[in-house]
Design a protein around this motif. Structure first.
Motif, PDB file in Angstrom:
ATOM      1  N   LEU A   8       0.588  -1.217   0.046  1.00 40.95           N
ATOM      2  CA  LEU A   8      -0.035  -0.151   0.076  1.00 40.95           C
ATOM      3  C   LEU A   8       0.858   1.172   0.052  1.00 40.95           C
ATOM      4  O   LEU A   8       0.640   2.173  -0.608  1.00 40.95           O
ATOM      5  N   GLN A   9       1.784   1.285   0.619  1.00 41.60           N
ATOM      6  CA  GLN A   9       3.047   2.280   0.741  1.00 41.60           C
ATOM      7  C   GLN A   9       3.308   2.680  -0.652  1.00 41.60           C
ATOM      8  O   GLN A   9       3.392   3.640  -1.054  1.00 41.60           O
ATOM      9  N   GLY A  10       3.931   1.490  -1.393  1.00 41.52           N
ATOM     10  CA  GLY A  10       4.213   1.839  -2.632  1.00 41.52           C
ATOM     11  C   GLY A  10       3.208   2.371  -3.776  1.00 41.52           C
ATOM     12  O   GLY A  10       3.584   3.244  -4.501  1.00 41.52           O
ATOM     13  N   HIS A  11       2.098   1.881  -3.522  1.00 41.02           N
ATOM     14  CA  HIS A  11       0.971   2.556  -4.302  1.00 41.02           C
ATOM     15  C   HIS A  11       0.648   3.849  -4.224  1.00 41.02           C
ATOM     16  O   HIS A  11       0.357   4.512  -5.005  1.00 41.02           O
ATOM     17  N   CYS A  12       0.480   4.198  -2.890  1.00 42.20           N
ATOM     18  CA  CYS A  12       0.332   5.516  -2.174  1.00 42.20           C
ATOM     19  C   CYS A  12       1.462   6.455  -2.901  1.00 42.20           C
ATOM     20  O   CYS A  12       1.042   7.564  -3.294  1.00 42.20           O
ATOM     21  N   LEU A  13       2.607   6.317  -2.844  1.00 45.50           N
ATOM     22  CA  LEU A  13       3.661   6.854  -3.142  1.00 45.50           C
ATOM     23  C   LEU A  13       3.589   7.338  -4.712  1.00 45.50           C
ATOM     24  O   LEU A  13       3.571   8.210  -5.440  1.00 45.50           O
ATOM     25  N   ALA A  14       3.379   6.177  -5.529  1.00 43.58           N
ATOM     26  CA  ALA A  14       3.207   6.171  -6.922  1.00 43.58           C
ATOM     27  C   ALA A  14       2.108   6.837  -7.268  1.00 43.58           C
ATOM     28  O   ALA A  14       2.187   7.857  -8.347  1.00 43.58           O
ATOM     29  N   ALA A  24      -3.532  23.210  -8.016  1.00 46.01           N
ATOM     30  CA  ALA A  24      -2.617  23.275  -7.084  1.00 46.01           C
ATOM     31  C   ALA A  24      -2.715  22.510  -5.800  1.00 46.01           C
ATOM     32  O   ALA A  24      -1.827  22.039  -5.260  1.00 46.01           O
ATOM     33  N   LEU A  25      -4.177  22.270  -5.393  1.00 49.52           N
ATOM     34  CA  LEU A  25      -4.466  21.396  -4.402  1.00 49.52           C
ATOM     35  C   LEU A  25      -3.855  19.900  -4.410  1.00 49.52           C
ATOM     36  O   LEU A  25      -3.444  19.324  -3.476  1.00 49.52           O
ATOM     37  N   ASP A  26      -3.814  19.367  -5.912  1.00 51.04           N
ATOM     38  CA  ASP A  26      -3.313  18.163  -6.237  1.00 51.04           C
ATOM     39  C   ASP A  26      -1.734  18.211  -5.734  1.00 51.04           C
ATOM     40  O   ASP A  26      -1.485  17.122  -5.065  1.00 51.04           O
ATOM     41  N   LEU A  27      -0.963  19.147  -6.070  1.00 48.96           N
ATOM     42  CA  LEU A  27       0.481  19.193  -5.490  1.00 48.96           C
ATOM     43  C   LEU A  27       0.468  19.242  -4.167  1.00 48.96           C
ATOM     44  O   LEU A  27       1.650  18.625  -3.416  1.00 48.96           O
ATOM     45  N   SER A  28      -0.347  19.907  -3.400  1.00 49.73           N
ATOM     46  CA  SER A  28      -0.099  20.059  -1.938  1.00 49.73           C
ATOM     47  C   SER A  28      -0.503  18.453  -1.226  1.00 49.73           C
ATOM     48  O   SER A  28       0.307  18.329  -0.357  1.00 49.73           O
ATOM     49  N   ILE A  29      -1.390  17.775  -1.670  1.00 57.00           N
ATOM     50  CA  ILE A  29      -1.824  16.639  -1.266  1.00 57.00           C
ATOM     51  C   ILE A  29      -0.767  15.610  -1.739  1.00 57.00           C
ATOM     52  O   ILE A  29      -0.304  14.829  -0.805  1.00 57.00           O
ATOM     53  N   ALA A  30      -0.135  15.558  -2.690  1.00 56.81           N
ATOM     54  CA  ALA A  30       0.923  14.854  -3.289  1.00 56.81           C
ATOM     55  C   ALA A  30       2.144  14.987  -2.256  1.00 56.81           C
ATOM     56  O   ALA A  30       2.651  14.047  -1.896  1.00 56.81           O
ATOM     57  N   SER A  31       2.465  16.365  -1.922  1.00 59.99           N
ATOM     58  CA  SER A  31       3.692  16.798  -1.186  1.00 59.99           C
ATOM     59  C   SER A  31       3.520  16.006   0.197  1.00 59.99           C
ATOM     60  O   SER A  31       4.388  15.771   0.868  1.00 59.99           O
ATOM     61  N   ALA A  32       2.209  16.019   0.628  1.00 59.23           N
ATOM     62  CA  ALA A  32       2.124  15.546   2.167  1.00 59.23           C
ATOM     63  C   ALA A  32       2.380  13.967   2.045  1.00 59.23           C
ATOM     64  O   ALA A  32       2.901  13.669   3.214  1.00 59.23           O
ATOM     65  N   VAL A  33       2.208  13.335   1.162  1.00 51.30           N
ATOM     66  CA  VAL A  33       2.721  12.061   1.160  1.00 51.30           C
ATOM     67  C   VAL A  33       4.119  11.830   0.813  1.00 51.30           C
ATOM     68  O   VAL A  33       4.540  10.868   1.332  1.00 51.30           O
TER      69      VAL A  33
END
Length: 341
Positions: free
Chosen positions: A232-238, A250-259
């Motif tokens: 799951l960690q690998g999928h989430c990071l991908a 912009a919100l996509d980038l913020s959410i991505a950065s949090a992970v």
């Protein structure tokens, strides 16, 4: 961090029609504004459009009618006409919802989890069939699975989102559908509380409802993915990497950065910081832009948002203001030193 959504949503209030009448009481003024605004949305709803804009305009008309007290103050003939049109919109949207993932999502009532029902579960099953090659819809299904306590479903949709060939957020599609419909109706008669605000009323209205109603429950992705382990960690990071590189908001980038800040390597973390710095540059550029860009430039911005998303619109706005698309090397976000990069 404030994003342009906040500016446009506040602009929605600033653009609300005002009636100039020095003798009117505040209640009378408020009622007059409601009627003018309601008639504007009714005219938009009666204009040609697709089923997606039908779905969102049905909800907009419901909102614009207000509570029972506000409805009681309306002309009965106007209220009846609004409710008839609202019913027609909802019926057209319902007839088409089974074959379009974005439209289906617009009418789903599965969150919060206490609202889940057999109809909701059937909608989720159909959405899973329609999600196909769009990682975004698998991402949305992840959130619903987590909210409903379906750990197996969360892992399944995470794998499908990670493997899907593309990531296309619904908000630009919803905005474009609404904007094309709002743009058909003249709005010059709608006076603004701030005459210097040059954002077209059609754009403010479409953006307000698109962002208020079409954004997913991001919290059901961020928390479990930041805590994920193993596959799951690998999928989430991908998924986060895809959002960082392919996201349209912009919100996509913020959410991505949090992970990424939890699971990414040094290279990915540096990439996420660069993208966040670019967003800070865009936000600084757009501060006060409602007064600095003219109406034609705002239309270019809104057209770019409808076609390709918020990040493309940022580039259009920066070009109109003569600013580079990327921040200069010696620029730092407000409150951040060069060493923080």
């Amino acid at each position: 961090m404030k994003i342009l959504f906040a500016m446009l949503l506040s602009g929605l209030l600033a653009a609300a029609p005002t009636i100039v009448d020095a003798e009117a009481t505040s209640d009378a003024e408020s009622g007059a504004r409601q009627v003018v605004w309601l008639r504007y949305h009714l005219a938009v709803a009666e204009s040609p459009g697709d089923a997606l804009s039908d779905a969102y305009l049905a909800r907009a008309l419901d909102f614009m009618q207000g509570d029972e007290a506000r409805q009681a103050a309306l002309d009965p003939a106007l209220l009846a006409r609004v409710q008839v049109v609202q019913g027609q919109l909802a019926a057209r949207a319902a007839a088409a919802r089974h074959d379009d993932a974005t439209l289906l999502l617009s009418q789903m009532t599965c969150l919060p989890p206490a609202r889940a029902s057999d109809a909701c579960l059937a909608d989720l099953a159909r959405l899973a069939e329609l999600a196909g090659d769009n990682a975004y819809h698998h991402f949305v299904l992840m959130g619903h699975a987590w909210a409903l306590g379906d750990a197996e479903g969360f892992l399944r949709e995470a794998r499908l989102a990670a493997e899907a060939p593309g990531y296309r957020h619904d908000v630009p599609k919803v905005f474009g559908s609404l904007y094309r419909r709002y743009a058909q109706v003249p709005a010059d008669h709608l006076a603004r509380s701030d005459p210097g605000n040059r954002i077209p009323v059609a754009g403010i209205s479409a953006m307000g409802f698109a962002t208020a109603l079409a954004l997913p429950a991001y919290q059901y992705f961020v928390q479990p993915c930041r805590e994920a382990e193993g596959d799951l960690q690998g999928h989430c990071l991908a998924i986060a990497v895809r959002m960082l590189r392919e996201g349209q908001l912009a919100l996509d980038l913020s959410i991505a950065s949090a992970v990424i800040e939890v699971h990414g390597d040094d290279s990915l973390k540096a990439e996420a910081r660069r993208r966040q710095r670019e967003m800070a540059w865009h936000f600084e550029s757009l501060r006060g832009a409602e007064l600095r860009l003219d109406e034609r430039e705002w239309r270019d911005y809104l057209d770019a948002f409808a076609d390709s998303g918020e990040l493309a619109a940022f580039r259009v706005a920066n070009a109109a203001m003569g600013r580079p698309a990327l921040p200069p090397d010696d620029w730092n976000p407000p409150g951040e030193s060069a060493g923080a990069r």
